[in-house]
Design an enzyme around this catalytic site. Structure first.
Site, PDB file in Angstrom:
ATOM      1  N   THR A 117       0.847  -1.210   0.000  1.00  0.00           N
ATOM      2  CA  THR A 117       0.000   0.000   0.000  1.00  0.00           C
ATOM      3  C   THR A 117       0.879   1.255   0.000  1.00  0.00           C
ATOM      4  OG1 THR A 117      -0.190  -0.091   2.406  1.00  0.00           O
ATOM      5  CG2 THR A 117      -1.998  -1.064   1.150  1.00  0.00           C
ATOM      6  N   HIS A 150       0.031 -16.671  -4.895  1.00  0.00           N
ATOM      7  CA  HIS A 150      -1.130 -16.332  -5.730  1.00  0.00           C
ATOM      8  C   HIS A 150      -0.727 -15.887  -7.128  1.00  0.00           C
ATOM      9  CE1 HIS A 150      -3.549 -15.596  -1.784  1.00  0.00           C
ATOM     10  NE2 HIS A 150      -3.386 -16.863  -2.059  1.00  0.00           N
ATOM     11  N   CYS A 209      -5.892 -16.446 -27.005  1.00  0.00           N
ATOM     12  CA  CYS A 209      -4.658 -17.013 -27.557  1.00  0.00           C
ATOM     13  C   CYS A 209      -4.912 -17.484 -29.005  1.00  0.00           C
ATOM     14  CB  CYS A 209      -4.277 -18.187 -26.665  1.00  0.00           C
ATOM     15  SG  CYS A 209      -2.769 -19.052 -27.074  1.00  0.00           S
TER      16      CYS A 209
HETATM   17  P1  NAD Z   1      -5.785  -7.795   2.594  1.00  0.00           P
HETATM   18  O1  NAD Z   1      -6.175  -6.690   1.713  1.00  0.00           O
HETATM   19  O2  NAD Z   1      -6.798  -8.762   3.041  1.00  0.00           O
HETATM   20  O3  NAD Z   1      -5.109  -7.211   3.932  1.00  0.00           O
HETATM   21  C1  NAD Z   1      -4.120  -6.275   3.951  1.00  0.00           C
HETATM   22  C2  NAD Z   1      -3.756  -5.986   5.404  1.00  0.00           C
HETATM   23  O4  NAD Z   1      -2.663  -5.094   5.412  1.00  0.00           O
HETATM   24  C3  NAD Z   1      -4.885  -5.326   6.212  1.00  0.00           C
HETATM   25  O5  NAD Z   1      -5.034  -6.017   7.430  1.00  0.00           O
HETATM   26  C4  NAD Z   1      -4.379  -3.893   6.459  1.00  0.00           C
HETATM   27  O6  NAD Z   1      -4.752  -3.392   7.722  1.00  0.00           O
HETATM   28  C5  NAD Z   1      -2.898  -4.083   6.376  1.00  0.00           C
HETATM   29  N1  NAD Z   1      -2.158  -2.911   5.904  1.00  0.00           N
HETATM   30  C6  NAD Z   1      -2.486  -2.049   4.910  1.00  0.00           C
HETATM   31  N2  NAD Z   1      -1.497  -1.151   4.720  1.00  0.00           N
HETATM   32  C7  NAD Z   1      -0.534  -1.450   5.633  1.00  0.00           C
HETATM   33  C8  NAD Z   1       0.724  -0.899   5.950  1.00  0.00           C
HETATM   34  N3  NAD Z   1       1.204   0.171   5.305  1.00  0.00           N
HETATM   35  N4  NAD Z   1       1.459  -1.462   6.938  1.00  0.00           N
HETATM   36  C9  NAD Z   1       0.992  -2.554   7.625  1.00  0.00           C
HETATM   37  N5  NAD Z   1      -0.204  -3.108   7.376  1.00  0.00           N
HETATM   38  C10 NAD Z   1      -0.954  -2.580   6.389  1.00  0.00           C
HETATM   39  O7  NAD Z   1      -4.599  -8.504   1.865  1.00  0.00           O
HETATM   40  P2  NAD Z   1      -4.000  -9.966   1.982  1.00  0.00           P
HETATM   41  O8  NAD Z   1      -4.088 -10.447   3.380  1.00  0.00           O
HETATM   42  O9  NAD Z   1      -2.700  -9.929   1.303  1.00  0.00           O
HETATM   43  O10 NAD Z   1      -4.958 -10.921   1.134  1.00  0.00           O
HETATM   44  C11 NAD Z   1      -5.705 -10.557   0.056  1.00  0.00           C
HETATM   45  C12 NAD Z   1      -5.351 -11.072  -1.306  1.00  0.00           C
HETATM   46  O11 NAD Z   1      -5.169  -9.895  -2.026  1.00  0.00           O
HETATM   47  C13 NAD Z   1      -4.098 -11.815  -1.547  1.00  0.00           C
HETATM   48  O12 NAD Z   1      -4.518 -13.009  -2.082  1.00  0.00           O
HETATM   49  C14 NAD Z   1      -3.333 -11.057  -2.657  1.00  0.00           C
HETATM   50  O13 NAD Z   1      -3.116 -11.957  -3.720  1.00  0.00           O
HETATM   51  C15 NAD Z   1      -4.268 -10.025  -3.119  1.00  0.00           C
HETATM   52  N6  NAD Z   1      -3.806  -8.634  -3.347  1.00  0.00           N
HETATM   53  C16 NAD Z   1      -2.548  -8.378  -3.749  1.00  0.00           C
HETATM   54  C17 NAD Z   1      -2.146  -7.056  -3.961  1.00  0.00           C
HETATM   55  C18 NAD Z   1      -0.742  -6.811  -4.402  1.00  0.00           C
HETATM   56  O14 NAD Z   1      -0.147  -7.686  -5.043  1.00  0.00           O
HETATM   57  N7  NAD Z   1      -0.159  -5.683  -4.048  1.00  0.00           N
HETATM   58  C19 NAD Z   1      -3.025  -5.996  -3.756  1.00  0.00           C
HETATM   59  C20 NAD Z   1      -4.321  -6.310  -3.339  1.00  0.00           C
HETATM   60  C21 NAD Z   1      -4.702  -7.627  -3.125  1.00  0.00           C
END
Ligand code: NAD
Length: 250
Positions: free
Chosen positions: A28, A121, A154
């Site tokens: 994030t 994933h 494809c």
């Molecule tokens: P999630 O969205 O369920 O949870 C993210 C967690 O991170 C939340 O609990 C939130 O409070 C916390 N968070 C947000 N910003 C933060 C920070 N700066 N510091 C610390 N904590 C922070 O995500 P998840 O548990 O990874 O699972 C969801 C699924 O989402 C996964 O399967 C993944 O494949 C996918 N996903 C991936 C991406 C990416 O690749 N960047 C983005 C979105 C979702």
């Protein structure tokens, strides 16, 4: 807080098999929204399940439209201080492996070698044909979309799909087995930025804890493991990891 950071740093320094497990929360701070926080991806979109993707052209178009929306942040994203801090642990020879739920490729971009990274994933920067398994780059898929194919196909007529695991799609067997084994052999297991709600990824801390690892959770919101972990840090991944690495190097 300082004492907690110092304790985690000491555990990492003396560990023999440190495994870091990351979720959307580590990215994030690179401008990629997570799924479940307010303003996250699920606030904007309804997920497309795998069977819908395979059976309906409308669903495929919806899926690709969502992916294009994600591209707005993905294309600009670079590794942040959190990713770089984990890479620093690797450079110090302290990282056994990194397991990630993320699909953004930012850990590899931070310099951690691909063989140390387990992407549970998949990775959205490549695209796979669901019939012949051919892999193409994101750019190649984007060119097809720009040419008017909103759900690209494809040459074998199979459907192209970003190489990630959708809801209802089977987990990759090899990656899941490798991650489970690494978690159950770790002596320090550090979770960063995950709600720990998605299975089977969310079982990894359980495997680690059951096998006696020191379990650290760094996350902004609650997880089901908050009461069983050894250290819980409610803080931003980048800030916390930077401080931990500074202490490790102290
Ligand atoms: P999630 O969205 O369920 O949870 C993210 C967690 O991170 C939340 O609990 C939130 O409070 C916390 N968070 C947000 N910003 C933060 C920070 N700066 N510091 C610390 N904590 C922070 O995500 P998840 O548990 O990874 O699972 C969801 C699924 O989402 C996964 O399967 C993944 O494949 C996918 N996903 C991936 C991406 C990416 O690749 N960047 C983005 C979105 C979702």
């Amino acid at each position: 807080m300082d004492e907690t950071i110092a304790l985690v740093a000491r555990k990492i320094k003396t560990s023999k098999r440190l495994v870091v497990f990351t979720g959307a929360g580590i990215s994030t701070e690179s401008g990629i929204p997570d799924y479940r926080s307010q303003g996250g991806i699920w606030d904007k979109f309804k997920p497309v399940y795998f069977d819908e993707f395979m059976s309906s052209k409308d669903a495929r178009i919806r899926y690709w439209d969502q992916r294009l929306e994600m591209e707005k942040s993905l294309s600009k994203a670079t590794p942040n201080v959190g990713h770089m801090s984990i890479a620093a642990l690797h450079d110090l020879g302290l990282l056994e492996a990194l397991i990630t739920q993320n699909i953004d490729g930012l850990h590899e971009a931070s310099g951690i070698p691909g063989e140390k990274i387990i992407e549970l994933h998949g990775n959205t920067r490549r695209v796979r044909c669901m019939r012949c398994n051919r892999l193409i780059s994101w750019q190649a898929a984007q060119e097809m979309i720009d040419a008017g194919h909103r759900a690209p196909e494809c040459s074998c007529s199979g459907y192209f799909k970003p190489d990630t695991i959708s809801f209802g799609q089977a987990m990759p067997v090899e990656e899941t087995q490798r991650a489970s084994l690494l978690a159950s052999k770790s002596d320090v297991f550090m979770v960063v930025g995950s709600t720990l709600l998605v299975q089977p990824a969310a079982m990894m801390p359980e495997y680690a804890k059951t096998a006696g690892a020191f379990l650290v959770i760094i996350n902004l919101s609650k997880t089901p493991y908050d009461t069983v972990c050894d250290v819980l840090i409610r803080g931003k991944a980048g800030d916390v990891l930077e401080k931990i690495v500074a202490q490790v190097m102290h």
